[in-house]
Design an enzyme around this catalytic site. Structure first.
Site, PDB file in Angstrom:
ATOM      1  N   LYS A 208       0.872  -1.172   0.000  1.00 35.71           N
ATOM      2  CA  LYS A 208       0.000   0.000   0.000  1.00 35.71           C
ATOM      3  C   LYS A 208       0.907   1.219   0.000  1.00 35.71           C
ATOM      4  O   LYS A 208       2.064   1.137   0.445  1.00 35.71           O
ATOM      5  CB  LYS A 208      -0.863  -0.013   1.268  1.00 35.71           C
ATOM      6  CG  LYS A 208      -2.066   0.864   1.219  1.00 35.71           C
ATOM      7  CD  LYS A 208      -3.308   0.105   0.787  1.00 35.71           C
ATOM      8  CE  LYS A 208      -4.509   1.030   0.748  1.00 35.71           C
ATOM      9  NZ  LYS A 208      -5.750   0.336   0.452  1.00 35.71           N
TER      10      LYS A 208
ATOM     11  N   GLY B  61     -26.084   1.735   4.153  1.00 29.73           N
ATOM     12  CA  GLY B  61     -25.282   2.374   3.104  1.00 29.73           C
ATOM     13  C   GLY B  61     -25.586   1.751   1.761  1.00 29.73           C
ATOM     14  O   GLY B  61     -25.149   0.621   1.482  1.00 29.73           O
ATOM     15  N   VAL B  62     -26.364   2.464   0.952  1.00 28.86           N
ATOM     16  CA  VAL B  62     -26.689   1.931  -0.379  1.00 28.86           C
ATOM     17  C   VAL B  62     -26.034   2.812  -1.448  1.00 28.86           C
ATOM     18  O   VAL B  62     -26.693   3.399  -2.305  1.00 28.86           O
ATOM     19  CB  VAL B  62     -28.216   1.760  -0.603  1.00 28.86           C
ATOM     20  CG1 VAL B  62     -28.683   0.455   0.000  1.00 28.86           C
ATOM     21  CG2 VAL B  62     -29.022   2.927  -0.015  1.00 28.86           C
ATOM     22  N   GLY B  63     -24.715   2.882  -1.355  1.00 23.82           N
ATOM     23  CA  GLY B  63     -23.927   3.550  -2.382  1.00 23.82           C
ATOM     24  C   GLY B  63     -23.611   2.545  -3.475  1.00 23.82           C
ATOM     25  O   GLY B  63     -24.438   1.680  -3.809  1.00 23.82           O
ATOM     26  N   LYS B  64     -22.396   2.617  -3.995  1.00 22.37           N
ATOM     27  CA  LYS B  64     -22.043   1.761  -5.144  1.00 22.37           C
ATOM     28  C   LYS B  64     -22.195   0.282  -4.796  1.00 22.37           C
ATOM     29  O   LYS B  64     -22.813  -0.485  -5.527  1.00 22.37           O
ATOM     30  CB  LYS B  64     -20.604   2.069  -5.583  1.00 22.37           C
ATOM     31  CG  LYS B  64     -20.443   3.461  -6.165  1.00 22.37           C
ATOM     32  CD  LYS B  64     -19.055   3.685  -6.726  1.00 22.37           C
ATOM     33  CE  LYS B  64     -17.982   3.769  -5.667  1.00 22.37           C
ATOM     34  NZ  LYS B  64     -18.085   4.926  -4.771  1.00 22.37           N
ATOM     35  N   VAL B  65     -21.622  -0.144  -3.671  1.00 18.18           N
ATOM     36  CA  VAL B  65     -21.657  -1.568  -3.330  1.00 18.18           C
ATOM     37  C   VAL B  65     -23.013  -1.968  -2.763  1.00 18.18           C
ATOM     38  O   VAL B  65     -23.611  -2.969  -3.182  1.00 18.18           O
ATOM     39  CB  VAL B  65     -20.536  -1.922  -2.319  1.00 18.18           C
ATOM     40  CG1 VAL B  65     -20.623  -3.393  -1.935  1.00 18.18           C
ATOM     41  CG2 VAL B  65     -19.165  -1.606  -2.895  1.00 18.18           C
ATOM     42  N   GLY B  66     -23.529  -1.178  -1.804  1.00 20.58           N
ATOM     43  CA  GLY B  66     -24.775  -1.534  -1.119  1.00 20.58           C
ATOM     44  C   GLY B  66     -25.940  -1.692  -2.085  1.00 20.58           C
ATOM     45  O   GLY B  66     -26.748  -2.613  -1.950  1.00 20.58           O
ATOM     46  N   HIS B  67     -26.017  -0.811  -3.083  1.00 20.37           N
ATOM     47  CA  HIS B  67     -27.133  -0.884  -4.036  1.00 20.37           C
ATOM     48  C   HIS B  67     -27.060  -2.181  -4.849  1.00 20.37           C
ATOM     49  O   HIS B  67     -28.069  -2.876  -5.046  1.00 20.37           O
ATOM     50  CB  HIS B  67     -27.125   0.337  -4.959  1.00 20.37           C
ATOM     51  CG  HIS B  67     -28.364   0.444  -5.790  1.00 20.37           C
ATOM     52  ND1 HIS B  67     -29.401   1.295  -5.502  1.00 20.37           N
ATOM     53  CD2 HIS B  67     -28.752  -0.240  -6.896  1.00 20.37           C
ATOM     54  CE1 HIS B  67     -30.371   1.141  -6.384  1.00 20.37           C
ATOM     55  NE2 HIS B  67     -29.997   0.219  -7.257  1.00 20.37           N
TER      56      HIS B  67
HETATM   57  P1  NAD Z   1     -20.017   4.676  -1.531  1.00 22.28           P
HETATM   58  O1  NAD Z   1     -19.440   5.977  -1.069  1.00 22.28           O
HETATM   59  O2  NAD Z   1     -20.446   4.551  -2.948  1.00 22.28           O
HETATM   60  O3  NAD Z   1     -21.276   4.287  -0.639  1.00 22.28           O
HETATM   61  C1  NAD Z   1     -21.312   4.438   0.741  1.00 22.28           C
HETATM   62  C2  NAD Z   1     -22.752   4.838   1.096  1.00 22.28           C
HETATM   63  O4  NAD Z   1     -22.849   4.895   2.520  1.00 22.28           O
HETATM   64  C3  NAD Z   1     -23.135   6.227   0.560  1.00 22.28           C
HETATM   65  O5  NAD Z   1     -24.355   6.152  -0.127  1.00 22.28           O
HETATM   66  C4  NAD Z   1     -23.234   7.068   1.831  1.00 22.28           C
HETATM   67  O6  NAD Z   1     -24.209   8.095   1.725  1.00 22.28           O
HETATM   68  C5  NAD Z   1     -23.615   6.027   2.853  1.00 22.28           C
HETATM   69  N1  NAD Z   1     -23.329   6.409   4.229  1.00 22.28           N
HETATM   70  C6  NAD Z   1     -22.285   7.129   4.710  1.00 22.28           C
HETATM   71  N2  NAD Z   1     -22.391   7.279   6.046  1.00 22.28           N
HETATM   72  C7  NAD Z   1     -23.506   6.595   6.418  1.00 22.28           C
HETATM   73  C8  NAD Z   1     -24.139   6.366   7.657  1.00 22.28           C
HETATM   74  N3  NAD Z   1     -23.635   6.858   8.797  1.00 22.28           N
HETATM   75  N4  NAD Z   1     -25.275   5.634   7.672  1.00 22.28           N
HETATM   76  C9  NAD Z   1     -25.796   5.148   6.525  1.00 22.28           C
HETATM   77  N5  NAD Z   1     -25.244   5.342   5.311  1.00 22.28           N
HETATM   78  C10 NAD Z   1     -24.109   6.055   5.263  1.00 22.28           C
HETATM   79  O7  NAD Z   1     -18.933   3.586  -1.135  1.00 22.28           O
HETATM   80  P2  NAD Z   1     -18.834   2.100  -1.695  1.00 22.28           P
HETATM   81  O8  NAD Z   1     -17.827   2.071  -2.786  1.00 22.28           O
HETATM   82  O9  NAD Z   1     -20.192   1.558  -1.903  1.00 22.28           O
HETATM   83  O10 NAD Z   1     -18.127   1.379  -0.456  1.00 22.28           O
HETATM   84  C11 NAD Z   1     -18.868   1.050   0.708  1.00 22.28           C
HETATM   85  C12 NAD Z   1     -17.921   0.464   1.743  1.00 22.28           C
HETATM   86  O11 NAD Z   1     -17.292  -0.699   1.214  1.00 22.28           O
HETATM   87  C13 NAD Z   1     -16.769   1.382   2.176  1.00 22.28           C
HETATM   88  O12 NAD Z   1     -16.459   1.133   3.519  1.00 22.28           O
HETATM   89  C14 NAD Z   1     -15.621   0.918   1.302  1.00 22.28           C
HETATM   90  O13 NAD Z   1     -14.368   1.186   1.903  1.00 22.28           O
HETATM   91  C15 NAD Z   1     -15.885  -0.577   1.257  1.00 22.28           C
HETATM   92  N6  NAD Z   1     -15.300  -1.235   0.087  1.00 22.28           N
HETATM   93  C16 NAD Z   1     -15.668  -0.845  -1.160  1.00 22.28           C
HETATM   94  C17 NAD Z   1     -15.102  -1.477  -2.268  1.00 22.28           C
HETATM   95  C18 NAD Z   1     -15.505  -1.098  -3.664  1.00 22.28           C
HETATM   96  O14 NAD Z   1     -15.157  -1.823  -4.609  1.00 22.28           O
HETATM   97  N7  NAD Z   1     -16.237  -0.009  -3.871  1.00 22.28           N
HETATM   98  C19 NAD Z   1     -14.172  -2.511  -2.092  1.00 22.28           C
HETATM   99  C20 NAD Z   1     -13.834  -2.920  -0.796  1.00 22.28           C
HETATM  100  C21 NAD Z   1     -14.410  -2.256   0.286  1.00 22.28           C
END
Ligand code: NAD
Length: 360
Positions: free
Chosen positions: A80, A180-186
């Site tokens: 890293k 959290g329904v961002g990129k991964v959650g959705h």
């Molecule tokens: P993202 O930013 O697209 O989504 C995160 C979501 O969480 C957002 O919609 C945000 O509004 C919401 N959020 C933030 N604080 C919150 C709270 N207190 N309560 C409820 N919702 C809240 O991020 P992502 O890419 O979907 O990643 C989500 C998690 O997974 C992160 O911890 C990230 O480090 C981890 N992760 C992601 C990946 C990846 O490929 N994207 C890979 C490994 C780990």
């Protein structure tokens, strides 16, 4: 007084300090282990208050990547990097190119990717000076949004948890709460719905909630993560910030299974044992969220989504192995995952050692 890198006794193989006065670059590359292959992990661009804080972060993050990569079964060790600075004001093409030259000077021992503060266009610039870089844009051979396979891998881990807990690798009839329904959650909620489960979500962003409501009106929404912690769920899936499992939430969490994408879900050491004592099955985050690193690792072989997805499939088997090991040894799953990762690194190191021994 702060401890030097050697005094910390963290077991890192190599730590490299990079300084380019012309561009203002100050970066540190940490390599925890290259036993399984070149260290792979992202570059974090962050305005660390002190050099010591940057060193601590790069040491922790590179060690974390070693364990994640070992469990993911990819031929990579843990590496890293951190760039010290504010990405919004300090990032420039010259700085990124200077950084790329440093990565290149390591001769492939470290392969970089995106992390907080860096994005795909930055990796494209770095790719102009070194081939030891992933998370590039598809036009340059990159694998696109890693969230697709991160969500898929978490879903595979969840199925393994279901089999361990309820005897069947199915979420049909199960209720999953996603924080959290961002990129991964959705994307994860769509896997759960497709497999016959029901979903309840929360998010602090109205836009994210609206997107869910429009696409999937059958999904329930609650006010906040605390409401999910107290809800009658089968699975709680943290997909937002780290630290969601803490001294306040662990004693009152009702879901019997926790499996989600968020990094560093446990607020401090020992909480995995508390979860286990409460009979809650916790799938270690760095085990089930490895789909993203699997995706970027695949870029190094001429990206194939099918191949990367097949590798992410294996998160199911590894999660089962970890949960079974934890149950048979009477230890928390995170400890079992660590043991398996350490064994894989030790085995690879001894294979390398015996290959290097002179014949006769
Ligand atoms: P993202 O930013 O697209 O989504 C995160 C979501 O969480 C957002 O919609 C945000 O509004 C919401 N959020 C933030 N604080 C919150 C709270 N207190 N309560 C409820 N919702 C809240 O991020 P992502 O890419 O979907 O990643 C989500 C998690 O997974 C992160 O911890 C990230 O480090 C981890 N992760 C992601 C990946 C990846 O490929 N994207 C890979 C490994 C780990």
């Amino acid at each position: 007084m702060t401890l030097g890198v050697f005094e910390r006794g963290t077991g890192h193989e190599q730590v490299v300090f990079c300084h380019d006065p012309d561009s203002g670059l100050e970066a540190i590359v940490g390599l925890y282990s290259t036993a399984l292959g070149p260290g792979l992990g992202g570059t974090r661009f962050y305005p660390y208050g002190t050099e010591d804080a940057a060193i601590t972060d790069v040491l922790n993050l590179s060690k974390g990547m070693a364990y994640k990569n070992a469990l993911a079964g990819i031929p990579h060790g843990g590496g890293k990097a951190v760039i010290i600075g504010d990405p919004s004001t300090d990032k420039s093409d010259a700085l990124l190119r200077a950084y790329g030259h440093f990565v290149d000077s390591l001769g492939g021992r470290y392969i970089t990717a995106c992390d907080m503060g860096t994005a795909v266009p930055d990796m494209d610039i770095i790719a102009g000076v070194t081939r030891h870089v992933t998370s590039k844009s598809p036009a340059l051979g990159g694998g696109g949004d890693p969230s697709v396979l991160t969500a898929y891998g978490v879903f595979r881990g969840m199925l393994a948890c279901a089999e361990h807990r309820w005897g069947s690798a199915s979420l049909a009839g199960k209720r999953v709460g996603i924080a959290g329904v961002g990129k991964v959650g959705h994307l994860l909620l769509e896997h759960v719905l497709d497999s016959g489960g029901s979903v309840v979500v929360t998010d602090v962003r109205q836009e994210a909630i609206d997107k869910v409501r429009t696409a999937h009106p059958e999904v329930d929404v609650v006010a906040d993560t605390d409401a999910l912690i107290g809800a009658d769920l089968d699975v709680f899936a943290p997909c937002a910030l780290g630290g969601v499992l803490n001294d306040v939430t662990v004693p009152v969490l009702r879901a019997p299974v926790v499996c989600g994408a968020a990094n560093n879900q446990l607020d401090h050491d020992g909480l995995d044992a508390e979860l286990a004592a409460r009979g809650i099955l916790y799938a270690p985050d760095y085990l089930v969220n490895a789909g993203g690193v699997i995706n970027v690792a695949d870029e190094l072989h001429g990206y194939s989504f099918e191949r990367a997805r097949a590798r992410a499939d294996r998160i199911f088997g590894t999660t089962k192995q970890v949960l079974e090991h934890a149950a048979s040894e009477g230890i928390p799953p995170a400890s079992a995952a660590d043991r398996i990762a350490e064994q894989r690194m030790r085995d690879a190191a001894s294979r390398k050692g015996s290959a290097a021994e002179p014949a006769g």
